[in-house]
Design a protein around this motif. Structure first.
Motif, PDB file in Angstrom:
ATOM      1  N   GLU A 511       0.826  -1.201   0.000  1.00  0.00           N
ATOM      2  CA  GLU A 511       0.000   0.000   0.000  1.00  0.00           C
ATOM      3  C   GLU A 511       0.860   1.251   0.000  1.00  0.00           C
ATOM      4  O   GLU A 511       1.921   1.302   0.621  1.00  0.00           O
ATOM      5  N   LEU A 512       0.351   2.262  -0.695  1.00  0.00           N
ATOM      6  CA  LEU A 512       0.944   3.589  -0.678  1.00  0.00           C
ATOM      7  C   LEU A 512      -0.118   4.554  -0.167  1.00  0.00           C
ATOM      8  O   LEU A 512      -1.239   4.571  -0.680  1.00  0.00           O
ATOM      9  N   GLU A 513       0.227   5.344   0.842  1.00  0.00           N
ATOM     10  CA  GLU A 513      -0.767   6.195   1.490  1.00  0.00           C
ATOM     11  C   GLU A 513      -0.251   7.614   1.673  1.00  0.00           C
ATOM     12  O   GLU A 513       0.917   7.830   1.998  1.00  0.00           O
ATOM     13  N   VAL A 514      -1.167   8.572   1.483  1.00  0.00           N
ATOM     14  CA  VAL A 514      -0.902   9.979   1.786  1.00  0.00           C
ATOM     15  C   VAL A 514      -1.959  10.418   2.787  1.00  0.00           C
ATOM     16  O   VAL A 514      -3.158  10.203   2.567  1.00  0.00           O
ATOM     17  N   LEU A 515      -1.520  11.029   3.897  1.00  0.00           N
ATOM     18  CA  LEU A 515      -2.458  11.369   4.965  1.00  0.00           C
ATOM     19  C   LEU A 515      -2.119  12.736   5.564  1.00  0.00           C
ATOM     20  O   LEU A 515      -1.301  12.830   6.470  1.00  0.00           O
ATOM     21  N   PRO A 516      -2.729  13.814   5.077  1.00  0.00           N
ATOM     22  CA  PRO A 516      -2.539  15.125   5.712  1.00  0.00           C
ATOM     23  C   PRO A 516      -3.675  15.437   6.693  1.00  0.00           C
ATOM     24  O   PRO A 516      -4.856  15.237   6.395  1.00  0.00           O
ATOM     25  N   ILE A 517      -3.318  15.931   7.882  1.00  0.00           N
ATOM     26  CA  ILE A 517      -4.270  16.413   8.888  1.00  0.00           C
ATOM     27  C   ILE A 517      -3.844  17.829   9.261  1.00  0.00           C
ATOM     28  O   ILE A 517      -2.707  18.041   9.701  1.00  0.00           O
ATOM     29  N   THR A 528      -2.208  22.909  14.446  1.00  0.00           N
ATOM     30  CA  THR A 528      -1.567  21.601  14.374  1.00  0.00           C
ATOM     31  C   THR A 528      -1.598  21.118  12.930  1.00  0.00           C
ATOM     32  O   THR A 528      -2.607  21.269  12.238  1.00  0.00           O
ATOM     33  N   ALA A 529      -0.500  20.523  12.488  1.00  0.00           N
ATOM     34  CA  ALA A 529      -0.452  19.885  11.171  1.00  0.00           C
ATOM     35  C   ALA A 529       0.375  18.616  11.295  1.00  0.00           C
ATOM     36  O   ALA A 529       1.399  18.590  11.982  1.00  0.00           O
ATOM     37  N   ASP A 530      -0.108  17.552  10.663  1.00  0.00           N
ATOM     38  CA  ASP A 530       0.603  16.275  10.654  1.00  0.00           C
ATOM     39  C   ASP A 530       0.372  15.642   9.286  1.00  0.00           C
ATOM     40  O   ASP A 530      -0.735  15.230   8.959  1.00  0.00           O
ATOM     41  N   ILE A 531       1.430  15.596   8.483  1.00  0.00           N
ATOM     42  CA  ILE A 531       1.327  15.096   7.111  1.00  0.00           C
ATOM     43  C   ILE A 531       2.219  13.879   6.959  1.00  0.00           C
ATOM     44  O   ILE A 531       3.440  13.971   7.124  1.00  0.00           O
ATOM     45  N   SER A 532       1.605  12.742   6.687  1.00  0.00           N
ATOM     46  CA  SER A 532       2.358  11.507   6.427  1.00  0.00           C
ATOM     47  C   SER A 532       2.569  11.395   4.930  1.00  0.00           C
ATOM     48  O   SER A 532       1.618  11.222   4.171  1.00  0.00           O
ATOM     49  N   LEU A 533       3.833  11.496   4.515  1.00  0.00           N
ATOM     50  CA  LEU A 533       4.116  11.529   3.085  1.00  0.00           C
ATOM     51  C   LEU A 533       5.511  10.966   2.824  1.00  0.00           C
ATOM     52  O   LEU A 533       6.505  11.617   3.155  1.00  0.00           O
ATOM     53  N   ALA A 544       1.185 -10.827   9.012  1.00  0.00           N
ATOM     54  CA  ALA A 544       2.110  -9.814   9.524  1.00  0.00           C
ATOM     55  C   ALA A 544       2.074  -8.571   8.633  1.00  0.00           C
ATOM     56  O   ALA A 544       1.840  -8.662   7.423  1.00  0.00           O
ATOM     57  N   GLU A 545       2.318  -7.398   9.240  1.00  0.00           N
ATOM     58  CA  GLU A 545       2.289  -6.130   8.515  1.00  0.00           C
ATOM     59  C   GLU A 545       3.453  -5.243   8.967  1.00  0.00           C
ATOM     60  O   GLU A 545       3.807  -5.219  10.143  1.00  0.00           O
ATOM     61  N   LEU A 546       4.009  -4.510   8.016  1.00  0.00           N
ATOM     62  CA  LEU A 546       5.082  -3.561   8.289  1.00  0.00           C
ATOM     63  C   LEU A 546       4.736  -2.236   7.629  1.00  0.00           C
ATOM     64  O   LEU A 546       4.397  -2.200   6.444  1.00  0.00           O
ATOM     65  N   SER A 547       4.793  -1.149   8.409  1.00  0.00           N
ATOM     66  CA  SER A 547       4.492   0.190   7.895  1.00  0.00           C
ATOM     67  C   SER A 547       5.653   1.124   8.195  1.00  0.00           C
ATOM     68  O   SER A 547       6.237   1.072   9.285  1.00  0.00           O
ATOM     69  N   VAL A 548       5.967   1.991   7.224  1.00  0.00           N
ATOM     70  CA  VAL A 548       7.012   2.998   7.377  1.00  0.00           C
ATOM     71  C   VAL A 548       6.504   4.286   6.764  1.00  0.00           C
ATOM     72  O   VAL A 548       5.911   4.267   5.673  1.00  0.00           O
ATOM     73  N   TRP A 549       6.684   5.414   7.459  1.00  0.00           N
ATOM     74  CA  TRP A 549       6.250   6.679   6.887  1.00  0.00           C
ATOM     75  C   TRP A 549       7.069   7.838   7.443  1.00  0.00           C
ATOM     76  O   TRP A 549       7.678   7.751   8.510  1.00  0.00           O
ATOM     77  N   LEU A 550       7.108   8.912   6.653  1.00  0.00           N
ATOM     78  CA  LEU A 550       7.741  10.165   7.042  1.00  0.00           C
ATOM     79  C   LEU A 550       6.651  11.114   7.516  1.00  0.00           C
ATOM     80  O   LEU A 550       5.663  11.337   6.811  1.00  0.00           O
ATOM     81  N   SER A 551       6.811  11.662   8.709  1.00  0.00           N
ATOM     82  CA  SER A 551       5.803  12.530   9.302  1.00  0.00           C
ATOM     83  C   SER A 551       6.329  13.962   9.375  1.00  0.00           C
ATOM     84  O   SER A 551       7.345  14.229  10.031  1.00  0.00           O
ATOM     85  N   LEU A 552       5.648  14.867   8.672  1.00  0.00           N
ATOM     86  CA  LEU A 552       5.979  16.295   8.710  1.00  0.00           C
ATOM     87  C   LEU A 552       4.963  16.989   9.608  1.00  0.00           C
ATOM     88  O   LEU A 552       3.760  16.938   9.343  1.00  0.00           O
ATOM     89  N   MET A 597       8.513   2.493  16.300  1.00  0.00           N
ATOM     90  CA  MET A 597       9.637   3.393  16.582  1.00  0.00           C
ATOM     91  C   MET A 597       9.403   4.729  15.910  1.00  0.00           C
ATOM     92  O   MET A 597       8.816   4.807  14.827  1.00  0.00           O
ATOM     93  N   GLU A 598       9.839   5.797  16.564  1.00  0.00           N
ATOM     94  CA  GLU A 598       9.846   7.133  15.985  1.00  0.00           C
ATOM     95  C   GLU A 598      11.175   7.792  16.315  1.00  0.00           C
ATOM     96  O   GLU A 598      11.574   7.850  17.482  1.00  0.00           O
ATOM     97  N   ILE A 599      11.854   8.283  15.291  1.00  0.00           N
ATOM     98  CA  ILE A 599      13.145   8.949  15.470  1.00  0.00           C
ATOM     99  C   ILE A 599      13.125  10.240  14.667  1.00  0.00           C
ATOM    100  O   ILE A 599      12.761  10.250  13.489  1.00  0.00           O
ATOM    101  N   GLY A 600      13.515  11.328  15.308  1.00  0.00           N
ATOM    102  CA  GLY A 600      13.572  12.588  14.580  1.00  0.00           C
ATOM    103  C   GLY A 600      13.430  13.780  15.498  1.00  0.00           C
ATOM    104  O   GLY A 600      13.830  13.750  16.680  1.00  0.00           O
ATOM    105  N   GLU A 601      12.820  14.813  14.982  1.00  0.00           N
ATOM    106  CA  GLU A 601      12.657  16.058  15.725  1.00  0.00           C
ATOM    107  C   GLU A 601      11.323  16.075  16.457  1.00  0.00           C
ATOM    108  O   GLU A 601      10.361  15.416  16.057  1.00  0.00           O
ATOM    109  N   PHE A 602      11.283  16.863  17.541  1.00  0.00           N
ATOM    110  CA  PHE A 602      10.047  17.047  18.292  1.00  0.00           C
ATOM    111  C   PHE A 602      10.040  18.469  18.835  1.00  0.00           C
ATOM    112  O   PHE A 602      10.901  18.838  19.635  1.00  0.00           O
TER     113      PHE A 602
END
Length: 721
Positions: A511-517, A528-533, A544-552, A597-602
């Protein structure tokens, strides 16, 4: 010339075939009426009763997963019968490898979403009104464990509903069998209708194979009621006098370590009257919720309140009649959890309550009136909610809701809302599409008036899944008997998913997903803005399922925010990003790990967050769940680490006797709690609960100090007349 005639003959045949498809009859089966010497089957899971030899069979199942439209790998046969008081269902699940049948769950309702996520099972969806909008779901696994739910809005099941029915199952050399016995007094139905909607679904867990009688589309779930089959001969049904009494007694002992203990013996009852087969009146006196499960703990790093679901049976039983298709997670005009609880979440006595729920013609009705006891300086209050929907035409519904009362103050609050819903499975021919719109206003003492409005759309199909929300919540809007996360905001939500069917090398889907909130203030400034892209997800044949996404992300603080004690984030506009990952192991395995897991800025710093969990099911009698989550945050204003751990130990001695224990710890409250609950279902509708709660605080050197305990013994019996 011959070629010309052949060509036009084929076109003509195609045209006739198309007409035949357009007029194809809905699949149906006639239920066997048990009369003229035919006795009801013995409920033992063995299909050797004479009545089953005479009943019509359903065997034309089609594969949904992994390959839509394919022939099932194993055969399935279903039969129906009734004697006026009960609906009986017999199911034969053929399996050429009976030793590999997956069955590890022995408890009733030990899961919240999917029926038996780790087991083989069958489920039966019933639509007694034939409206394709609401119905009932019953499921059983090869061990005879049961689960059920109320289907609402045509394809969303409230698993919290707990109906009175029974089932048995057996394994043999040919696979496994199941028998269901469902009292008509458990169901609401239209006595004028001779046929009901019905669908049957089976899951073969080791193959992650799903088969279905009708609507074998991956775009639809097994509890969707659109265009399903019919079960004929549903006449002469008897609900008795329609009276149900459920008295109960509770013995409770409280032990406050720093204060005096107390012992209480109280009694109460629920009474139901089926005014018609479709309309029910309910009375509750001295309502008690000793058996309700405790909340799963959460740690909040936001400025807004967390959401905890309702778990009390009295409110869950008829919840679909009061549900409002609001679409947004920011607001609910009515949330039953506000009743019988203080602002701090402590229990408040309900002196008496009444409900009126059901259907009359094109109308669906839900009315709830509760008298809540005084507490914490707040007077005794009367709390009212009423919800009515009307079918305008096929696929179109108009609804209204009103709530009156403020459980948290001595003032008044009134909420009035209107909603419209269009839901169809024939959009662009055979596609699912739904559209909702709502307008809600509130009037509150000392706060004045406010409104909220919005709408949603959903295109839920394969391979495309599209869903969107727009909502505006004014600053003065306040639903005292509802849930409200934010005021003075607009919400924009959109998700687009495209799924590829791989079915090679053990990989089933990608699956390929785009999710802007995006949530803004009313003046348009982003709050608040949270964009998975982009979002990437792989699904394997094992489940079994594996998901990976970049969160802006973006968070704008208009006033300082104390995110943790002593750590204050100043006013500002913060833009940051992180990479996130989730893995869920195959639920059918003895050991099913999961991690995230989440790694990055906060905000204006960094975050490393991770969680691990393990589900261990060595036998149907034991289920052990372990989980641990940690968030390490490093900000210029300070650094902190949150920790949350839980242990869930479930022991099942039979499908009717279980002992569940949940232990939880979090370092935000620095407390440790244990909830232990034994449930014994003597017979359907008669239950005994023994509940023990222990609370501890963590002191220096990680020593635990007990701060209180509670023990409760509750017994209730149901009599139907």
């Amino acid at each position: 010339m011959i070629s010309f005639l052949r060509q036009h003959f084929l076109v003509f045949c195609g045209f006739l075939l198309g007409l035949e498809c357009l007029h194809a009859e809905t699949p149906s089966v006639r239920t066997l009426e048990l009369k003229d010497g035919l006795t009801p089957p013995e409920l033992d899971g063995v299909l050797s009763d004479p009545c089953w030899e005479k009943a019509e069979t359903v065997s034309a199942f089609t594969q949904v997963f992994p390959k839509e439209g394919a022939i099932p790998s194993e055969g399935t046969v279903v039969k129906f019968a009734h004697d006026g008081r009960y609906l009986y269902v017999a199911i034969r699940c053929h399996d050429r490898e009976p030793d590999r049948i997956t069955a590890r769950d022995l408890q009733r309702d030990s899961f919240e979403e999917e029926s038996f996520p780790a087991d083989d099972h069958v489920q039966v969806a019933l639509d007694p009104f034939g409206r394709e909008r609401d119905g009932f779901l019953f499921a059983v696994n090869p061990l005879g464990a049961m689960t059920d739910g109320r289907i609402e809005h045509g394809g969303s099941t409230a698993k919290e509903w707990d109906g009175i029915w029974d089932a048995r199952a057996q394994r043999d050399a040919e696979g496994w069998t199941a028998e269901l016995r469902i009292p008509f007094s458990t169901l609401s139905f239209d006595p004028a209708k001779d046929s009901w909607g019905v669908n049957v679904q089976r899951v073969i867990r080791r193959k992650e194979e799903m088969i279905r009688w009708t609507q074998p589309s991956q775009s639809r779930e097994g509890d969707w009621l659109d265009d399903i089959a019919r079960i004929e001969g549903m006449s002469g049904l008897n609900q008795g006098l329609g009276i149900e009494l459920k008295p109960y007694t509770v013995f409770r002992h409280l032990d406050e370590v720093d204060g005096e203990g107390s012992t209480e013996l109280r009694a109460g009852f629920d009474a139901n009257w089926l005014i018609t087969p479709a309309l029910t009146a309910t009375l509750t006196v001295n309502t008690d919720f000793a058996e309700a499960e405790v909340d799963d703990r959460q740690i909040n790093l936001t400025r807004f309140p967390l959401f905890f679901p309702e778990k009390r049976d009295f409110f869950l039983r008829d919840a679909p009649y009061f549900s409002f298709p609001y679409g947004t997670a920011l607001m609910m005009p009515f949330f039953s959890r506000t009743i019988g609880r203080s602002a701090e979440g402590e229990p408040v006595d309900i002196l008496v309550g009444a409900k009126f729920t059901g259907r009359a013609g094109p109308y669906t009705i839900g009315i709830l009136d509760v008298q809540q006891d005084s507490h914490d300086g707040i007077d005794e209050k009367n709390l009212l909610v009423a919800r009515v929907t009307r079918e305008l035409a096929a696929d179109h519904t108009l609804g209204a809701i009103i709530t009156h009362g403020d459980p948290y103050s001595n003032g008044d609050n009134t909420v009035l809302g209107l909603d419209y819903q269009w839901r169809t499975s024939t959009f662009m021919g055979d596609k699912n599409f739904d559209l909702q719109a709502w307008l809600i206003g509130s009037d509150t003492t000392d706060m004045g008036t406010g409104t909220t409005f919005g709408g949603t759309f959903g295109y839920t199909n394969q391979p495309w899944y599209l869903y969107g929300i727009f909502a505006q919540i004014d600053g003065g809007f306040y639903p005292a008997m509802g849930y409200l996360a934010r005021q003075g905001v607009r919400e924009y939500y959109f998700v687009a998913t495209y799924q590829w069917q791989i079915n090679r090398g053990g990989l089933r889907t990608f699956e390929l997903e785009v999710l802007p909130i995006i949530i803004t203030r009313l003046d348009g400034e982003i709050e608040t803005a949270d964009i998975s892209l982009p979002g990437l997800e792989w699904g394997w044949d094992s489940g079994a399922e594996l998901s990976v996404w970049l969160s802006l992300k973006e968070e704008q603080f208009f006033e300082p925010f104390e995110i943790q004690p002593g750590v204050v984030v100043p006013v500002g506009d913060y833009k940051f990003q992180s990479v996130q990952m989730e893995y869920e192991g195959a639920p059918s395995r003895v050991i099913a790990p999961n991690m995230g897991m989440e790694i990055g800025e906060f905000l204006n710093g960094d975050i490393i967050a991770w969680n691990v969990g393990l589900e261990y099911r060595p036998s149907p009698y034991l289920h052990l769940g372990l989980s641990y989550a940690e968030q390490a945050v490093d900000l210029p204003q300070g650094e902190f680490t949150t920790r949350l751990a839980s242990v869930n130990l479930n022991l099942a001695f039979s499908p009717r006797l279980s002992w569940n224990t949940l232990a939880q710890y979090d370092n935000e409250s620095d407390s440790f709690g244990v909830n232990s609950r034994i449930r014994w279902t003597v017979r359907p509708g008669t239950d005994v609960y023994l509940v023990l709660n222990q609370g501890y605080v963590v002191e220096e050197r990680n020593r635990l100090r007990r701060v209180g305990s509670e023990a409760a013994l509750k017994a209730g019996v149901t009599w139907r007349f």
